[in-house]
Design a protein around this motif. Structure first.
Motif, PDB file in Angstrom:
ATOM      1  N   UNK A 182       0.846  -1.195   0.000  1.00 50.46           N
ATOM      2  CA  UNK A 182       0.000   0.000   0.000  1.00 50.46           C
ATOM      3  C   UNK A 182       0.878   1.240   0.000  1.00 50.46           C
ATOM      4  N   UNK A 183       0.667   2.119  -0.975  1.00 51.03           N
ATOM      5  CA  UNK A 183       1.277   3.449  -0.965  1.00 51.03           C
ATOM      6  C   UNK A 183       0.207   4.430  -0.518  1.00 51.03           C
ATOM      7  N   UNK A 184       0.624   5.548   0.074  1.00 47.32           N
ATOM      8  CA  UNK A 184      -0.379   6.440   0.660  1.00 47.32           C
ATOM      9  C   UNK A 184       0.107   7.878   0.723  1.00 47.32           C
ATOM     10  N   UNK A 185      -0.862   8.786   0.708  1.00 50.37           N
ATOM     11  CA  UNK A 185      -0.579  10.178   1.054  1.00 50.37           C
ATOM     12  C   UNK A 185      -0.069  10.196   2.490  1.00 50.37           C
ATOM     13  N   UNK A 186       0.839  11.114   2.791  1.00 49.03           N
ATOM     14  CA  UNK A 186       1.511  11.127   4.089  1.00 49.03           C
ATOM     15  C   UNK A 186       0.527  11.024   5.247  1.00 49.03           C
ATOM     16  N   UNK A 187      -0.498  11.856   5.248  1.00 48.36           N
ATOM     17  CA  UNK A 187      -1.439  11.851   6.367  1.00 48.36           C
ATOM     18  C   UNK A 187      -2.118  10.496   6.506  1.00 48.36           C
ATOM     19  N   UNK A 188      -2.547   9.940   5.393  1.00 46.10           N
ATOM     20  CA  UNK A 188      -3.206   8.632   5.423  1.00 46.10           C
ATOM     21  C   UNK A 188      -2.219   7.544   5.833  1.00 46.10           C
ATOM     22  N   UNK A 189      -0.995   7.630   5.310  1.00 48.09           N
ATOM     23  CA  UNK A 189       0.008   6.619   5.637  1.00 48.09           C
ATOM     24  C   UNK A 189       0.369   6.617   7.104  1.00 48.09           C
ATOM     25  N   UNK A 190       0.477   7.807   7.710  1.00 44.19           N
ATOM     26  CA  UNK A 190       0.791   7.884   9.132  1.00 44.19           C
ATOM     27  C   UNK A 190      -0.322   7.274   9.969  1.00 44.19           C
ATOM     28  N   UNK A 191      -1.578   7.491   9.555  1.00 42.67           N
ATOM     29  CA  UNK A 191      -2.704   6.893  10.272  1.00 42.67           C
ATOM     30  C   UNK A 191      -2.698   5.378  10.125  1.00 42.67           C
ATOM     31  N   UNK A 192      -2.460   4.896   8.905  1.00 44.02           N
ATOM     32  CA  UNK A 192      -2.433   3.449   8.697  1.00 44.02           C
ATOM     33  C   UNK A 192      -1.339   2.799   9.531  1.00 44.02           C
ATOM     34  N   UNK A 193      -0.191   3.467   9.639  1.00 36.02           N
ATOM     35  CA  UNK A 193       0.886   2.922  10.460  1.00 36.02           C
ATOM     36  C   UNK A 193       0.449   2.799  11.909  1.00 36.02           C
ATOM     37  N   UNK A 194      -0.229   3.829  12.420  1.00 35.88           N
ATOM     38  CA  UNK A 194      -0.765   3.751  13.782  1.00 35.88           C
ATOM     39  C   UNK A 194      -1.733   2.583  13.936  1.00 35.88           C
ATOM     40  N   UNK A 195      -2.386   2.218  12.840  1.00 39.50           N
ATOM     41  CA  UNK A 195      -3.431   1.204  12.864  1.00 39.50           C
ATOM     42  C   UNK A 195      -2.945  -0.167  12.418  1.00 39.50           C
ATOM     43  N   UNK A 196      -1.642  -0.334  12.314  1.00 39.05           N
ATOM     44  CA  UNK A 196      -1.094  -1.663  12.061  1.00 39.05           C
ATOM     45  C   UNK A 196      -0.776  -1.998  10.633  1.00 39.05           C
ATOM     46  N   UNK A 197      -0.806  -1.045   9.725  1.00 41.63           N
ATOM     47  CA  UNK A 197      -0.489  -1.304   8.321  1.00 41.63           C
ATOM     48  C   UNK A 197       0.642  -0.373   7.915  1.00 41.63           C
ATOM     49  N   UNK A 198       1.786  -0.923   7.560  1.00 39.41           N
ATOM     50  CA  UNK A 198       2.932  -0.119   7.173  1.00 39.41           C
ATOM     51  C   UNK A 198       2.950   0.088   5.670  1.00 39.41           C
ATOM     52  N   UNK A 199       2.848   1.327   5.197  1.00 34.47           N
ATOM     53  CA  UNK A 199       2.903   1.566   3.755  1.00 34.47           C
ATOM     54  C   UNK A 199       4.271   1.218   3.181  1.00 34.47           C
ATOM     55  N   UNK A 200       4.291   0.869   1.896  1.00 34.35           N
ATOM     56  CA  UNK A 200       5.570   0.644   1.227  1.00 34.35           C
ATOM     57  C   UNK A 200       6.194   1.965   0.811  1.00 34.35           C
ATOM     58  N   UNK A 201       5.390   3.030   0.734  1.00 36.63           N
ATOM     59  CA  UNK A 201       5.883   4.357   0.378  1.00 36.63           C
ATOM     60  C   UNK A 201       4.793   5.375   0.667  1.00 36.63           C
ATOM     61  N   UNK A 202       5.198   6.630   0.841  1.00 34.36           N
ATOM     62  CA  UNK A 202       4.244   7.725   1.004  1.00 34.36           C
ATOM     63  C   UNK A 202       4.658   8.883   0.095  1.00 34.36           C
ATOM     64  N   UNK A 203       3.707   9.751  -0.166  1.00 37.73           N
ATOM     65  CA  UNK A 203       3.941  10.925  -0.993  1.00 37.73           C
ATOM     66  C   UNK A 203       3.222  12.116  -0.363  1.00 37.73           C
ATOM     67  N   UNK A 204       3.608  13.329  -0.794  1.00 39.86           N
ATOM     68  CA  UNK A 204       3.008  14.522  -0.240  1.00 39.86           C
ATOM     69  C   UNK A 204       2.009  15.160  -1.189  1.00 39.86           C
ATOM     70  N   UNK A 205       1.533  16.335  -0.779  1.00 39.14           N
ATOM     71  CA  UNK A 205       0.614  17.115  -1.607  1.00 39.14           C
ATOM     72  C   UNK A 205       1.373  18.273  -2.239  1.00 39.14           C
ATOM     73  N   UNK A 206       0.660  19.102  -2.984  1.00 41.22           N
ATOM     74  CA  UNK A 206       1.286  20.264  -3.584  1.00 41.22           C
ATOM     75  C   UNK A 206       1.824  21.258  -2.581  1.00 41.22           C
ATOM     76  N   UNK A 207       1.419  21.149  -1.305  1.00 43.13           N
ATOM     77  CA  UNK A 207       1.926  22.036  -0.257  1.00 43.13           C
ATOM     78  C   UNK A 207       3.241  21.536   0.331  1.00 43.13           C
ATOM     79  N   UNK A 208       3.612  20.299   0.010  1.00 47.65           N
ATOM     80  CA  UNK A 208       4.795  19.693   0.613  1.00 47.65           C
ATOM     81  C   UNK A 208       6.037  19.926  -0.240  1.00 47.65           C
ATOM     82  N   UNK A 209       7.180  19.641   0.347  1.00 45.96           N
ATOM     83  CA  UNK A 209       8.451  19.861  -0.332  1.00 45.96           C
ATOM     84  C   UNK A 209       9.128  18.573  -0.743  1.00 45.96           C
ATOM     85  N   UNK A 210      10.443  18.690  -0.946  1.00 46.76           N
ATOM     86  CA  UNK A 210      11.222  17.552  -1.429  1.00 46.76           C
ATOM     87  C   UNK A 210      11.522  16.539  -0.342  1.00 46.76           C
TER      88      UNK A 210
END
Length: 291
Positions: free
Chosen positions: A26-54
């Motif tokens: 599962x890949x996820x937007x950062x906010x969603x990925x952080x929540x999934x991690x709290x809930x027992x699912x570790x993403x394989x990668x995360x990405x940001x939005x247009x407000x985020x940086x490098x």
């Protein structure tokens, strides 16, 4: 659902995703990925939005960095090749309007061959309902609701029942503190020396929940903008809040104590939608109100 489609989930846009088995990668937007991690699912990668940086914004990241989850960039800078190389079977995003995914270009998702589910974080749902929906998705993905015992699990989160109890307890603490102090609270996002965005409390599920718990939130007043009223710092001084909750994300400007009128405390408008994360925020706010 057919016999060959043993797994399915319908997101908050009404989009149904089906698969022969529960997605593991599962890949996820950062906010969603952080929540999934709290809930027992570790993403394989995360990405940001247009407000985020490098680089990954540590305020939004939760435990993603500690878990070694790679960050693939944001917006137009999202590294599509790396996203494809992570071989996602599902991409998890959020939606504010119930119609479109917030951070991922669905054309990119289509090219890497992964369906997108988007869960609502807008004010059409209560904070409790938002947290519940992320819990439902995590459970569907095989998460234990904890940091152990599920596929792709990090070993760092709290068991689901324990996390839920911690949120109930934190809300009780905050309700008690709010009843004992007389402090007005203004939530805002600094945009620079001459501009600030003032949050409309009922437009934000977590702020609406704070109001339900007795926190005396300041409404910025009439003007354009559904979620924010854009103004100058003089408007903040005129509203005279006892405590300013400032947007602590990397894309926002942290106000000085003078500009904010005195007492300040951090607020992440993209707190991971998990009971664990919001329990921590509510306890931090209770301490700030006591100060």
């Amino acid at each position: 659902m057919s016999e060959t489609r043993a797994w399915g989930f319908t997101d908050d846009r009404g989009t149904a995703v089906e698969a022969v088995r529960a997605p593991v990668r599962v890949a996820a937007y950062v906010r969603a990925g952080a929540a999934l991690l709290d809930l027992g699912v570790t993403p394989v990668a995360v990405y940001g939005s247009g407000h985020d940086g490098d680089v990954l914004d540590p305020v939004k990241a939760g435990r993603l960095e500690a878990a070694g989850v790679p960050y693939l960039g944001a917006g137009r800078a999202l590294d599509e090749a790396r996203l494809g190389a992570s071989r996602p079977e599902l991409i998890v995003d959020v939606t504010y309007d119930g119609k479109s995914a917030y951070a991922v270009d669905e054309g990119v998702a289509e090219r890497v061959g992964a369906p997108v589910v988007a869960l609502s974080v807008g004010n059409e749902l209560t904070l409790g309902a938002i947290i519940g929906r992320f819990g439902e998705l995590a459970a569907a993905l095989g998460g234990s609701g904890s940091g152990s015992g599920g596929r792709g699990v990090s070993g760092s989160g709290a068991p689901a029942a324990e996390a839920a109890e911690s949120l109930v307890s934190a809300e009780a603490v905050l309700r008690d503190v709010a009843a004992r102090v007389d402090v007005s609270v203004l939530a805002l996002s600094g945009a620079g020396a001459g501009q600030v965005h003032l949050a409309r409390p009922q437009a934000w599920p977590e702020l609406a929940r704070l109001a339900e718990l007795g926190v005396r939130l300041v409404d910025p007043g009439p003007g354009p903008g559904a979620n924010w009223l854009t103004a100058d710092w003089e408007r903040v001084a005129a509203l005279a809040p006892g405590l300013v909750l400032y947007d602590s994300r990397a894309n926002a400007v942290v106000p000085t104590g003078t500009a904010a009128g005195g007492r300040v405390a951090p607020w992440n408008p993209e707190t991971p939608p998990s009971a664990e994360a919001y329990a921590a925020f509510f306890l931090e706010l209770a301490e700030a109100l006591r100060a």
